[in-house]
Design a protein around this motif. Structure first.
Motif, mmCIF file in Angstrom:
data_model
loop_
_atom_site.group_PDB
_atom_site.id
_atom_site.type_symbol
_atom_site.label_atom_id
_atom_site.label_comp_id
_atom_site.label_asym_id
_atom_site.label_seq_id
_atom_site.Cartn_x
_atom_site.Cartn_y
_atom_site.Cartn_z
ATOM 1 N N PRO A 1 5.573 12.270 6.966
ATOM 2 C CA PRO A 1 6.311 11.428 7.925
ATOM 3 C C PRO A 1 5.440 10.375 8.604
ATOM 4 C CG PRO A 1 6.896 13.737 8.202
ATOM 5 C CD PRO A 1 5.723 13.706 7.279
ATOM 6 N N THR A 2 4.233 10.745 9.025
ATOM 7 C CA THR A 2 3.405 9.780 9.757
ATOM 8 C C THR A 2 2.747 8.771 8.820
ATOM 9 O OG1 THR A 2 1.577 11.397 9.726
ATOM 10 C CG2 THR A 2 2.945 11.296 11.704
ATOM 11 N N ILE A 3 2.262 9.210 7.672
ATOM 12 C CA ILE A 3 1.599 8.273 6.754
ATOM 13 C C ILE A 3 2.596 7.247 6.227
ATOM 14 C CG2 ILE A 3 0.446 8.054 4.517
ATOM 15 C CD1 ILE A 3 -0.993 10.647 5.057
ATOM 16 N N ILE B 1 0.836 -1.209 0.000
ATOM 17 C CA ILE B 1 0.000 0.000 0.000
ATOM 18 C C ILE B 1 0.864 1.249 0.000
ATOM 19 C CG2 ILE B 1 -1.720 1.288 1.341
ATOM 20 C CD1 ILE B 1 -2.786 -1.364 2.367
ATOM 21 N N SER B 2 2.076 1.150 0.569
ATOM 22 C CA SER B 2 2.957 2.325 0.631
ATOM 23 C C SER B 2 3.389 2.796 -0.754
ATOM 24 C CB SER B 2 4.193 2.011 1.476
ATOM 25 O OG SER B 2 5.046 1.078 0.815
ATOM 26 N N ILE B 3 3.371 1.899 -1.744
ATOM 27 C CA ILE B 3 3.835 2.270 -3.089
ATOM 28 C C ILE B 3 2.997 3.393 -3.695
ATOM 29 C CG2 ILE B 3 4.207 1.436 -5.448
ATOM 30 C CD1 ILE B 3 4.961 -1.280 -4.232
ATOM 31 N N PRO B 4 1.648 3.257 -3.757
ATOM 32 C CA PRO B 4 0.878 4.385 -4.305
ATOM 33 C C PRO B 4 0.999 5.650 -3.470
ATOM 34 C CG PRO B 4 -0.591 2.683 -3.422
ATOM 35 C CD PRO B 4 0.778 2.097 -3.482
ATOM 36 N N PHE B 5 1.137 5.509 -2.141
ATOM 37 C CA PHE B 5 1.310 6.703 -1.320
ATOM 38 C C PHE B 5 2.626 7.409 -1.655
ATOM 39 C CE2 PHE B 5 -1.786 4.668 1.667
ATOM 40 C CZ PHE B 5 -2.702 5.697 1.669
ATOM 41 N N LEU C 1 4.225 7.285 -4.502
ATOM 42 C CA LEU C 1 4.065 7.888 -5.821
ATOM 43 C C LEU C 1 3.287 9.201 -5.729
ATOM 44 C CD1 LEU C 1 3.305 4.771 -8.077
ATOM 45 C CD2 LEU C 1 5.388 6.168 -8.054
ATOM 46 N N MET C 2 2.231 9.206 -4.928
ATOM 47 C CA MET C 2 1.433 10.432 -4.792
ATOM 48 C C MET C 2 2.254 11.560 -4.175
ATOM 49 S SD MET C 2 -2.481 9.377 -3.841
ATOM 50 C CE MET C 2 -2.142 8.077 -2.650
ATOM 51 N N TYR C 3 3.063 11.223 -3.170
ATOM 52 C CA TYR C 3 3.898 12.258 -2.546
ATOM 53 C C TYR C 3 4.959 12.770 -3.516
ATOM 54 C CZ TYR C 3 2.010 12.032 2.179
ATOM 55 O OH TYR C 3 1.197 12.144 3.283
ATOM 56 N N VAL C 4 5.555 11.868 -4.268
ATOM 57 C CA VAL C 4 6.574 12.290 -5.242
ATOM 58 C C VAL C 4 5.956 13.218 -6.286
ATOM 59 C CG1 VAL C 4 8.059 11.491 -7.118
ATOM 60 C CG2 VAL C 4 8.090 10.304 -4.916
ATOM 61 N N ILE C 5 4.800 12.827 -6.829
ATOM 62 C CA ILE C 5 4.138 13.646 -7.849
ATOM 63 C C ILE C 5 3.726 14.990 -7.263
ATOM 64 C CG2 ILE C 5 2.117 13.817 -9.352
ATOM 65 C CD1 ILE C 5 2.225 10.754 -9.608
ATOM 66 N N SER C 6 3.193 14.983 -6.037
ATOM 67 C CA SER C 6 2.764 16.235 -5.402
ATOM 68 C C SER C 6 3.930 17.189 -5.195
ATOM 69 C CB SER C 6 2.098 15.938 -4.055
ATOM 70 O OG SER C 6 0.958 15.146 -4.205
ATOM 71 N N ILE C 7 5.018 16.676 -4.630
ATOM 72 C CA ILE C 7 6.159 17.531 -4.314
ATOM 73 C C ILE C 7 6.853 18.011 -5.585
ATOM 74 C CG2 ILE C 7 8.445 17.551 -3.239
ATOM 75 C CD1 ILE C 7 7.271 15.682 -1.076
ATOM 76 N N ILE D 1 -8.237 11.359 0.892
ATOM 77 C CA ILE D 1 -8.592 12.311 -0.175
ATOM 78 C C ILE D 1 -8.395 13.740 0.322
ATOM 79 C CG2 ILE D 1 -10.531 13.229 -1.525
ATOM 80 C CD1 ILE D 1 -11.589 10.385 -1.737
ATOM 81 N N TYR D 2 -8.793 13.979 1.559
ATOM 82 C CA TYR D 2 -8.712 15.301 2.190
ATOM 83 C C TYR D 2 -7.289 15.839 2.200
ATOM 84 C CZ TYR D 2 -8.863 18.458 6.324
ATOM 85 O OH TYR D 2 -8.740 19.506 7.190
ATOM 86 N N MET D 3 -6.301 14.961 2.446
ATOM 87 C CA MET D 3 -4.921 15.409 2.572
ATOM 88 C C MET D 3 -4.074 15.203 1.315
ATOM 89 S SD MET D 3 -4.347 16.859 5.360
ATOM 90 C CE MET D 3 -5.355 17.189 6.786
ATOM 91 N N LEU D 4 -4.360 14.180 0.546
ATOM 92 C CA LEU D 4 -3.456 13.795 -0.536
ATOM 93 C C LEU D 4 -3.885 14.276 -1.922
ATOM 94 C CD1 LEU D 4 -2.644 10.116 0.534
ATOM 95 C CD2 LEU D 4 -1.343 12.193 1.013
#
Length: 324
Positions: free
Chosen positions: A81-83, A29-33, A35-41, A282-285
């Protein structure tokens, strides 16, 4: 680790929650998270970089977009950091001090983003309803002053929350239902009377997000009224098209925030998965992930400069090529 009865805030921890029942596949599950953080940043950083180095983009619409990118970066950095700690390292514990700090940054940045969306609505309102005075109204010093006021507002209204939470004693299980700290959840873990926190939290939400969303709605009522008075259908559609990106950003921000706030206060019988997955993440990401994509796709000027910067190479004399 749970706090025992009458344990004070400085000697206990909260336990964050991933997706219930999926602990065995947290690494996957960490993989899509990730990816989302990399794309966002990367996405928001690219927008800031392009706007900074191209003086032709130093106009109100893009300045407001850079403000939005900064707040989105801040939100991503606050929750990352927490997610990722939960899904990559199964690290669920967070000290009370760290939790209070995280919720301070999350809520203040959310309120600042709401203000930025209001400024962007005001920008579209002036551009469509009073275009001849656009340059004289939205001057750079005025934009800077308004932006500073909204930043101070976002920080000031959230500043008391950590201190209000520190005065409580926590003797519940201290298990939060999200992978990050929110004021609505943390205050429910207290053994004391939380009436003051509940009233204050609702008050500042109405004062900031409530007023901002109302003024955004009124701005679009005036925009729609002006656009419908335009005789040419082509001009009408062209004017409305300039608002599409902002409307997408507004919907991405306000829809999950309002839904999550309602669930926390009134949805006691709602499914935890609804709170955690459909609204919590959804609210945060999603807003930090989608905002740079939407604006890059819809803004032809920004899109052209991104393509020239990363596909056409940088020219030392004219880094992003000639303007369209």
């Amino acid at each position: 680790m749970s706090a025992v009865n009458d344990t004070k805030y400085n000697s206990a921890v909260f336990l964050l929650t991933g997706i219930p029942g999926q602990e065995d596949v947290h690494l996957w599950i960490s993989i899509p998270f990730c990816l989302m953080y990399v794309i966002s940043i990367v996405g928001n950083s690219v927008i800031l970089f392009i706007i900074k180095i191209d003086s032709r983009l130093h106009e109100p619409m893009y300045i407001f977009l850079s403000m939005l990118a900064v707040t989105d970066l801040g939100i991503s950095i606050s929750t990352m950091p927490t997610i990722l700690g939960i899904y990559l390292f199964n690290s669920r514990e967070i000290s009370f001090e760290a939790c209070f700090a995280q919720l301070f940054f999350i809520h203040s940045l959310q309120f600042i983003e709401s203000s930025v969306l209001l400024l962007m609505a005001f920008d579209r309102f002036i551009a469509i309803c009073n275009p001849l005075r656009y340059a004289s109204i939205l001057t750079l010093p005025r934009i800077a002053n308004i932006g500073l006021v909204f930043v101070l507002r976002g920080v000031a209204v959230i500043f008391p929350l950590p201190f209000l939470l520190k005065r409580f004693q926590y003797c519940q299980d201290n298990v939060l239902s999200h992978s990050y700290c929110l004021h609505q959840e943390v205050m429910k873990m207290a053994c004391s009377d939380i009436t003051v926190n509940s009233i204050y939290g609702l008050f500042i939400t109405l004062l900031t997000v409530g007023l901002d969303s109302l003024f955004i709605f009124l701005s679009y009522v005036m925009i729609l009224k002006t656009v419908l008075s335009i005789a040419s259908q082509a001009e009408c559609l062209r004017a409305l098209n300039t608002c599409v990106s902002h409307l997408c950003a507004v919907l991405l921000f306000y829809t999950p925030e309002i839904g999550l706030s309602v669930l926390h206060r009134f949805g006691k019988g709602s499914s935890p998965l609804l709170q955690i997955i459909l609204l919590g993440y959804i609210y945060m990401l999603i807003p930090p992930l989608m905002n740079p994509i939407v604006y890059s796709v819809k803004s032809k000027h920004l899109r052209a400069r991104i393509i020239r910067a990363f596909c056409g190479g940088l020219d030392h004399r004219n880094p992003l090529g000639a303007a369209n």
